[in-house]
Design an enzyme around this catalytic site. Sequence first.
Site, PDB file in Angstrom:
ATOM      1  N   SER A  19     -45.786   5.820  -7.044  1.00 21.77           N
ATOM      2  CA  SER A  19     -46.542   5.492  -5.828  1.00 21.77           C
ATOM      3  C   SER A  19     -46.293   4.054  -5.379  1.00 21.77           C
ATOM      4  O   SER A  19     -46.189   3.132  -6.184  1.00 21.77           O
ATOM      5  CB  SER A  19     -48.033   5.687  -6.080  1.00 21.77           C
ATOM      6  OG  SER A  19     -48.743   5.187  -4.967  1.00 21.77           O
ATOM      7  N   THR A  64     -54.523  11.153  -4.428  1.00 20.24           N
ATOM      8  CA  THR A  64     -53.279  11.820  -4.069  1.00 20.24           C
ATOM      9  C   THR A  64     -53.126  13.128  -4.836  1.00 20.24           C
ATOM     10  O   THR A  64     -54.058  13.564  -5.530  1.00 20.24           O
ATOM     11  CB  THR A  64     -52.069  10.859  -4.237  1.00 20.24           C
ATOM     12  OG1 THR A  64     -50.914  11.493  -3.686  1.00 20.24           O
ATOM     13  CG2 THR A  64     -51.797  10.509  -5.693  1.00 20.24           C
ATOM     14  N   LYS A  68     -56.532  15.960  -3.821  1.00 21.83           N
ATOM     15  CA  LYS A  68     -57.121  15.675  -2.507  1.00 21.83           C
ATOM     16  C   LYS A  68     -58.202  16.681  -2.081  1.00 21.83           C
ATOM     17  O   LYS A  68     -59.139  16.320  -1.378  1.00 21.83           O
ATOM     18  CB  LYS A  68     -56.030  15.629  -1.435  1.00 21.83           C
ATOM     19  CG  LYS A  68     -55.132  14.402  -1.538  1.00 21.83           C
ATOM     20  CD  LYS A  68     -54.170  14.349  -0.374  1.00 21.83           C
ATOM     21  CE  LYS A  68     -53.202  13.194  -0.531  1.00 21.83           C
ATOM     22  NZ  LYS A  68     -52.329  13.030   0.628  1.00 21.83           N
ATOM     23  N   ASP A 104     -54.908   9.949   6.094  1.00 19.23           N
ATOM     24  CA  ASP A 104     -53.601  10.535   6.445  1.00 19.23           C
ATOM     25  C   ASP A 104     -53.662  11.021   7.891  1.00 19.23           C
ATOM     26  O   ASP A 104     -52.724  10.844   8.672  1.00 19.23           O
ATOM     27  CB  ASP A 104     -53.286  11.754   5.569  1.00 19.23           C
ATOM     28  CG  ASP A 104     -52.979  11.370   4.134  1.00 19.23           C
ATOM     29  OD1 ASP A 104     -52.491  10.250   3.909  1.00 19.23           O
ATOM     30  OD2 ASP A 104     -53.225  12.204   3.235  1.00 19.23           O
ATOM     31  N   GLY A 129     -48.129  22.766   5.065  1.00 19.10           N
ATOM     32  CA  GLY A 129     -48.771  22.374   3.810  1.00 19.10           C
ATOM     33  C   GLY A 129     -49.903  21.386   4.060  1.00 19.10           C
ATOM     34  O   GLY A 129     -50.423  21.274   5.181  1.00 19.10           O
ATOM     35  N   GLY A 130     -50.257  20.649   3.011  1.00 23.67           N
ATOM     36  CA  GLY A 130     -51.369  19.701   3.101  1.00 23.67           C
ATOM     37  C   GLY A 130     -51.117  18.600   4.123  1.00 23.67           C
ATOM     38  O   GLY A 130     -52.029  18.223   4.880  1.00 23.67           O
ATOM     39  N   ALA A 131     -49.901  18.092   4.176  1.00 23.99           N
ATOM     40  CA  ALA A 131     -49.596  17.013   5.121  1.00 23.99           C
ATOM     41  C   ALA A 131     -49.688  17.516   6.555  1.00 23.99           C
ATOM     42  O   ALA A 131     -50.229  16.838   7.438  1.00 23.99           O
ATOM     43  CB  ALA A 131     -48.212  16.443   4.836  1.00 23.99           C
ATOM     44  N   TYR A 214     -39.920   9.362   3.545  1.00 18.00           N
ATOM     45  CA  TYR A 214     -39.496   7.957   3.617  1.00 18.00           C
ATOM     46  C   TYR A 214     -38.421   7.601   2.588  1.00 18.00           C
ATOM     47  O   TYR A 214     -38.080   6.442   2.399  1.00 18.00           O
ATOM     48  CB  TYR A 214     -40.677   6.978   3.561  1.00 18.00           C
ATOM     49  CG  TYR A 214     -41.589   7.082   2.364  1.00 18.00           C
ATOM     50  CD1 TYR A 214     -42.835   7.645   2.500  1.00 18.00           C
ATOM     51  CD2 TYR A 214     -41.204   6.598   1.118  1.00 18.00           C
ATOM     52  CE1 TYR A 214     -43.697   7.738   1.426  1.00 18.00           C
ATOM     53  CE2 TYR A 214     -42.049   6.685   0.031  1.00 18.00           C
ATOM     54  CZ  TYR A 214     -43.293   7.257   0.193  1.00 18.00           C
ATOM     55  OH  TYR A 214     -44.142   7.346  -0.879  1.00 18.00           O
ATOM     56  N   GLY A 235     -41.058   7.464   8.007  1.00 17.45           N
ATOM     57  CA  GLY A 235     -42.129   7.847   7.101  1.00 17.45           C
ATOM     58  C   GLY A 235     -42.973   6.684   6.601  1.00 17.45           C
ATOM     59  O   GLY A 235     -44.141   6.863   6.254  1.00 17.45           O
TER      60      GLY A 235
HETATM   61  P1  ATR Z   1     -47.406  18.806   1.381  1.00 16.19           P
HETATM   62  O1  ATR Z   1     -48.706  18.781   0.648  1.00 16.19           O
HETATM   63  O2  ATR Z   1     -46.560  17.585   1.195  1.00 16.19           O
HETATM   64  O3  ATR Z   1     -47.566  19.156   2.805  1.00 16.19           O
HETATM   65  P2  ATR Z   1     -46.757  21.486   0.552  1.00 16.19           P
HETATM   66  O4  ATR Z   1     -48.202  21.819   0.657  1.00 16.19           O
HETATM   67  O5  ATR Z   1     -45.991  21.932  -0.637  1.00 16.19           O
HETATM   68  O6  ATR Z   1     -46.522  19.923   0.657  1.00 16.19           O
HETATM   69  O7  ATR Z   1     -46.056  22.059   1.884  1.00 16.19           O
HETATM   70  C1  ATR Z   1     -44.710  21.962   2.101  1.00 16.19           C
HETATM   71  C2  ATR Z   1     -44.342  22.592   3.446  1.00 16.19           C
HETATM   72  O8  ATR Z   1     -42.948  22.390   3.644  1.00 16.19           O
HETATM   73  C3  ATR Z   1     -44.598  24.091   3.539  1.00 16.19           C
HETATM   74  O9  ATR Z   1     -45.017  24.413   4.834  1.00 16.19           O
HETATM   75  C4  ATR Z   1     -43.222  24.667   3.265  1.00 16.19           C
HETATM   76  O10 ATR Z   1     -42.964  25.894   3.929  1.00 16.19           O
HETATM   77  P3  ATR Z   1     -43.596  27.315   3.408  1.00 16.19           P
HETATM   78  O11 ATR Z   1     -45.017  27.316   3.900  1.00 16.19           O
HETATM   79  O12 ATR Z   1     -42.756  28.328   4.059  1.00 16.19           O
HETATM   80  O13 ATR Z   1     -43.474  27.285   1.903  1.00 16.19           O
HETATM   81  C5  ATR Z   1     -42.325  23.623   3.870  1.00 16.19           C
HETATM   82  N1  ATR Z   1     -40.994  23.614   3.241  1.00 16.19           N
HETATM   83  C6  ATR Z   1     -40.678  23.257   1.977  1.00 16.19           C
HETATM   84  N2  ATR Z   1     -39.373  23.346   1.768  1.00 16.19           N
HETATM   85  C7  ATR Z   1     -38.828  23.783   2.932  1.00 16.19           C
HETATM   86  C8  ATR Z   1     -37.497  24.095   3.358  1.00 16.19           C
HETATM   87  N3  ATR Z   1     -36.448  23.954   2.539  1.00 16.19           N
HETATM   88  N4  ATR Z   1     -37.323  24.518   4.633  1.00 16.19           N
HETATM   89  C9  ATR Z   1     -38.368  24.657   5.475  1.00 16.19           C
HETATM   90  N5  ATR Z   1     -39.655  24.399   5.130  1.00 16.19           N
HETATM   91  C10 ATR Z   1     -39.873  23.963   3.876  1.00 16.19           C
END
Ligand code: ATR
Length: 270
Positions: A19, A64, A68, A104, A129-131, A214, A235
């Site tokens: 981090s 983190t 979260k 965030d 995803g979460g972000a 980033y 980023g």
């Molecule tokens: P974070 O908490 O950082 O958002 P996450 O919850 O694991 O991480 O979410 C990652 C996101 O990136 C998901 O939406 C994932 O798509 P899926 O919902 O289809 O799994 C997306 N993602 C990860 N790898 C990917 C790739 N190679 N191409 C397109 N989308 C991808």
Amino acid sequence: MINSNTSLFGLFGNPVAHSLSPVMHNRAFKETGYNALYLAFDIVDLSIAVKGIRALNMKGISVTVPYKVAVMEFLDVHDDAAVKVGAVNTIANQNGKLIGYNTDCHGAIKALTAKTTVKDKDVAVIGAGGAARAIGTGIVLAGGKLTIYNRSTVNGERLASDLDSEFRLLSEFGRSECQILINTTPVGMTPNREAIPVKSTALNKEMVVMDIVYNPLKTMLLKAAEERGAETIDGVGMFVNQGALQFELWTGQKAPIDVMRSVVLDALRS
Ligand code: ATR
């Protein structure tokens, strides 16, 4: 100088070894002369760790992965954005009351509004995803018209429906216009530096393109956007802005954002 009046802040996550929050916050404390120390903790028991905040009278915590969402039940109150996102990345200890925030969400909007307005703009968020949830919530709160583009339908539709927004398959990106494009997926992150989440031909000079990756700082997406004349936000922009909002919540002082950005950039380079 650390003395008996030094306040303790920290990061709760697991793993936390990579981090950049400790260098960023400790530099901000030094710059402003705020007597505090920020340490990173690999948490093994979250409920006991939160009791520790109260027991030690720690003043503030960043939260983190993977805590979260899980941390919310241990706090006393949450602000609106944290409730809407369903996740907390910041805890402030106000006279023994633990308040959960999501910087965030606001940090992403702050990074964006340095370059463009968000209200009534067509905003495409890639990922679900979460972000994406935190940033998408920020976009909706700021009055942007949000579309979630995701690789998989199930996750994409769920997030879009939670945020009252549109869903499209990521493979369809390019058939519609957007004014702001934000990548929240790991596509383009080291070691897959050559990867790009959308075709570069779908980018144009009217767009503002933001990437939350980033490492590297200039992802393939940002490179392609720049080549096509688009405005870009890297980023570190979002990372530093969420940290600046944490600093302001904890200290009540304006964050030294330029210094925070430069120390993070130095740490990334070394
Ligand atoms: P974070 O908490 O950082 O958002 P996450 O919850 O694991 O991480 O979410 C990652 C996101 O990136 C998901 O939406 C994932 O798509 P899926 O919902 O289809 O799994 C997306 N993602 C990860 N790898 C990917 C790739 N190679 N191409 C397109 N989308 C991808």
